[in-house]
Design a protein around this motif. Sequence first.
Motif, PDB file in Angstrom:
ATOM      1  N   ASP A  97      41.125  31.118  32.980  1.00 25.41           N
ATOM      2  CA  ASP A  97      39.910  31.778  32.495  1.00 25.41           C
ATOM      3  C   ASP A  97      38.722  30.822  32.461  1.00 25.41           C
ATOM      4  O   ASP A  97      37.580  31.221  32.732  1.00 25.41           O
ATOM      5  N   LYS A  98      38.976  29.567  32.145  1.00 24.57           N
ATOM      6  CA  LYS A  98      37.903  28.575  32.116  1.00 24.57           C
ATOM      7  C   LYS A  98      37.333  28.359  33.516  1.00 24.57           C
ATOM      8  O   LYS A  98      36.102  28.293  33.709  1.00 24.57           O
ATOM      9  N   ILE A  99      38.212  28.288  34.508  1.00 25.78           N
ATOM     10  CA  ILE A  99      37.766  28.110  35.893  1.00 25.78           C
ATOM     11  C   ILE A  99      37.051  29.364  36.390  1.00 25.78           C
ATOM     12  O   ILE A  99      36.019  29.293  37.070  1.00 25.78           O
ATOM     13  N   ALA A 100      37.587  30.530  36.053  1.00 25.53           N
ATOM     14  CA  ALA A 100      36.951  31.786  36.467  1.00 25.53           C
ATOM     15  C   ALA A 100      35.546  31.900  35.901  1.00 25.53           C
ATOM     16  O   ALA A 100      34.624  32.372  36.586  1.00 25.53           O
ATOM     17  N   ALA A 101      35.353  31.474  34.657  1.00 29.16           N
ATOM     18  CA  ALA A 101      34.023  31.510  34.046  1.00 29.16           C
ATOM     19  C   ALA A 101      33.066  30.588  34.784  1.00 29.16           C
ATOM     20  O   ALA A 101      31.898  30.934  35.011  1.00 29.16           O
TER      21      ALA A 101
ATOM     22  N   PRO B 233      32.145  28.094  49.099  1.00 29.78           N
ATOM     23  CA  PRO B 233      32.388  27.214  50.255  1.00 29.78           C
ATOM     24  C   PRO B 233      33.865  26.838  50.404  1.00 29.78           C
ATOM     25  O   PRO B 233      34.359  26.692  51.521  1.00 29.78           O
ATOM     26  N   ASP B 234      34.557  26.667  49.285  1.00 32.10           N
ATOM     27  CA  ASP B 234      35.997  26.449  49.302  1.00 32.10           C
ATOM     28  C   ASP B 234      36.648  27.805  49.078  1.00 32.10           C
ATOM     29  O   ASP B 234      36.730  28.301  47.957  1.00 32.10           O
ATOM     30  N   ARG B 235      37.112  28.430  50.162  1.00 38.00           N
ATOM     31  CA  ARG B 235      37.542  29.815  50.104  1.00 38.00           C
ATOM     32  C   ARG B 235      38.738  30.039  49.175  1.00 38.00           C
ATOM     33  O   ARG B 235      38.999  31.175  48.771  1.00 38.00           O
ATOM     34  N   ALA B 236      39.472  28.995  48.834  1.00 35.92           N
ATOM     35  CA  ALA B 236      40.573  29.152  47.885  1.00 35.92           C
ATOM     36  C   ALA B 236      40.063  29.654  46.540  1.00 35.92           C
ATOM     37  O   ALA B 236      40.769  30.372  45.820  1.00 35.92           O
ATOM     38  N   ASN B 237      38.827  29.296  46.188  1.00 38.20           N
ATOM     39  CA  ASN B 237      38.250  29.764  44.929  1.00 38.20           C
ATOM     40  C   ASN B 237      38.048  31.275  44.914  1.00 38.20           C
ATOM     41  O   ASN B 237      38.094  31.905  43.848  1.00 38.20           O
ATOM     42  N   ASP B 238      37.846  31.868  46.075  1.00 39.32           N
ATOM     43  CA  ASP B 238      37.725  33.316  46.137  1.00 39.32           C
ATOM     44  C   ASP B 238      39.077  33.993  45.915  1.00 39.32           C
ATOM     45  O   ASP B 238      39.119  35.160  45.504  1.00 39.32           O
ATOM     46  N   SER B 239      40.173  33.272  46.170  1.00 42.17           N
ATOM     47  CA  SER B 239      41.490  33.809  45.828  1.00 42.17           C
ATOM     48  C   SER B 239      41.613  33.960  44.318  1.00 42.17           C
ATOM     49  O   SER B 239      42.125  34.964  43.812  1.00 42.17           O
ATOM     50  N   LEU B 240      41.136  32.956  43.588  1.00 40.09           N
ATOM     51  CA  LEU B 240      41.171  33.036  42.126  1.00 40.09           C
ATOM     52  C   LEU B 240      40.272  34.171  41.648  1.00 40.09           C
ATOM     53  O   LEU B 240      40.632  34.927  40.734  1.00 40.09           O
ATOM     54  N   ARG B 241      39.108  34.317  42.250  1.00 30.74           N
ATOM     55  CA  ARG B 241      38.205  35.414  41.883  1.00 30.74           C
ATOM     56  C   ARG B 241      38.870  36.770  42.139  1.00 30.74           C
ATOM     57  O   ARG B 241      38.692  37.721  41.367  1.00 30.74           O
ATOM     58  N   ALA B 242      39.624  36.875  43.228  1.00 28.73           N
ATOM     59  CA  ALA B 242      40.278  38.145  43.562  1.00 28.73           C
ATOM     60  C   ALA B 242      41.314  38.523  42.511  1.00 28.73           C
ATOM     61  O   ALA B 242      41.438  39.695  42.144  1.00 28.73           O
ATOM     62  N   VAL B 243      42.066  37.541  42.028  1.00 31.63           N
ATOM     63  CA  VAL B 243      43.034  37.814  40.967  1.00 31.63           C
ATOM     64  C   VAL B 243      42.302  38.188  39.678  1.00 31.63           C
ATOM     65  O   VAL B 243      42.675  39.144  38.986  1.00 31.63           O
ATOM     66  N   ALA B 244      41.235  37.454  39.364  1.00 28.59           N
ATOM     67  CA  ALA B 244      40.494  37.702  38.126  1.00 28.59           C
ATOM     68  C   ALA B 244      39.885  39.099  38.091  1.00 28.59           C
ATOM     69  O   ALA B 244      39.845  39.740  37.031  1.00 28.59           O
ATOM     70  N   VAL B 245      39.421  39.591  39.227  1.00 28.97           N
ATOM     71  CA  VAL B 245      38.723  40.875  39.257  1.00 28.97           C
ATOM     72  C   VAL B 245      39.683  42.036  38.985  1.00 28.97           C
ATOM     73  O   VAL B 245      39.247  43.147  38.665  1.00 28.97           O
ATOM     74  N   CYS B 246      40.987  41.763  39.067  1.00 31.61           N
ATOM     75  CA  CYS B 246      41.987  42.811  38.823  1.00 31.61           C
ATOM     76  C   CYS B 246      42.411  42.904  37.358  1.00 31.61           C
ATOM     77  O   CYS B 246      43.169  43.808  36.995  1.00 31.61           O
ATOM     78  N   SER B 247      41.945  41.969  36.533  1.00 30.00           N
ATOM     79  CA  SER B 247      42.486  41.857  35.175  1.00 30.00           C
ATOM     80  C   SER B 247      42.180  43.062  34.295  1.00 30.00           C
ATOM     81  O   SER B 247      42.915  43.345  33.346  1.00 30.00           O
ATOM     82  N   SER B 248      41.116  43.795  34.606  1.00 32.48           N
ATOM     83  CA  SER B 248      40.753  44.947  33.775  1.00 32.48           C
ATOM     84  C   SER B 248      41.606  46.177  34.067  1.00 32.48           C
ATOM     85  O   SER B 248      41.669  47.106  33.252  1.00 32.48           O
ATOM     86  N   GLY B 249      42.237  46.192  35.248  1.00 33.31           N
ATOM     87  CA  GLY B 249      42.997  47.371  35.637  1.00 33.31           C
ATOM     88  C   GLY B 249      42.131  48.538  36.077  1.00 33.31           C
ATOM     89  O   GLY B 249      42.616  49.655  36.249  1.00 33.31           O
ATOM     90  N   ARG B 250      40.837  48.275  36.283  1.00 35.44           N
ATOM     91  CA  ARG B 250      39.908  49.313  36.714  1.00 35.44           C
ATOM     92  C   ARG B 250      39.175  48.856  37.970  1.00 35.44           C
ATOM     93  O   ARG B 250      38.697  47.733  38.036  1.00 35.44           O
ATOM     94  N   PHE B 251      39.072  49.763  38.948  1.00 33.22           N
ATOM     95  CA  PHE B 251      38.341  49.469  40.173  1.00 33.22           C
ATOM     96  C   PHE B 251      36.845  49.664  39.928  1.00 33.22           C
ATOM     97  O   PHE B 251      36.058  48.739  40.044  1.00 33.22           O
ATOM     98  N   ALA B 252      36.474  50.879  39.572  1.00 34.07           N
ATOM     99  CA  ALA B 252      35.095  51.211  39.187  1.00 34.07           C
ATOM    100  C   ALA B 252      35.161  52.490  38.382  1.00 34.07           C
ATOM    101  O   ALA B 252      35.819  53.454  38.790  1.00 34.07           O
ATOM    102  N   GLY B 253      34.491  52.501  37.245  1.00 31.61           N
ATOM    103  CA  GLY B 253      34.574  53.676  36.401  1.00 31.61           C
ATOM    104  C   GLY B 253      36.002  53.917  35.944  1.00 31.61           C
ATOM    105  O   GLY B 253      36.682  53.016  35.472  1.00 31.61           O
TER     106      GLY B 253
END
Length: 216
Positions: A36-40, A50-70
């Motif tokens: 969570d600290k890194i995601a923030a 620029p380091d695309r591995a960081n977008d992997s972490l973002r992809a996991v983080a974006v799923c944490s709410s269990g909601r896509f949109a609305g």
Amino acid sequence: MTVTDEPRRHVVVFDCNIYLDVARIVGPPFSWQKFDKIAARLSRESFPHPDRANDSLRAVAVCSSGRFAGGELLEVWTNAHIDKIVRGKAADPRRVAPSSDRRGLGWSGEDAQSLVDVLITDTIARSSGGTLGSGNYPDGNPPLDYEDGMVYGACRKISSDDPLCHVYCVTRDKGFLQAGAEGRLTGHSRVITPSAFVGLVRSARQAHSVAAMRPR
């Protein structure tokens, strides 16, 4: 509620390399506090990163709410094969060049098991997803190798169980992405990079927010 009124499902299957990207960034032992600290921090940095591995972490983080949109659902699913490969590669010694996707993380067996038990299991729980266990078979093999075929096979099983859901196979594997882009895979699921997936979810959420603010 009628069938058409039910929230649309969006289901994500993360390739093994996505979880291993997260593991490399967070370091052993994996913890959500570090994640969570890194995601923030990443929320304030450029996108795509620029380091695309960081977008992997973002992809996991974006799923944490269990909601896509609305009210639309966003679930993460896995299978026994993905769990096994992530655990195995996390524990493998660093035998090859650092830039190689085949390079192990050199973690202890305990930390490698914890990576599966905490990162994967909790990601699934947070998103109200699930696991197929060992109940699926390879798909797209060839042109995919067996490992990637098992990941894509999980997507096929999910899409066949619920033909109305949108299934995304998120990967950084160039061969996997190319096979999907060239139409050499069956089209039950969308093969997509982590940054493209994050962008898709962000755009959907922004569009929903704008629509919700319009006077009725």
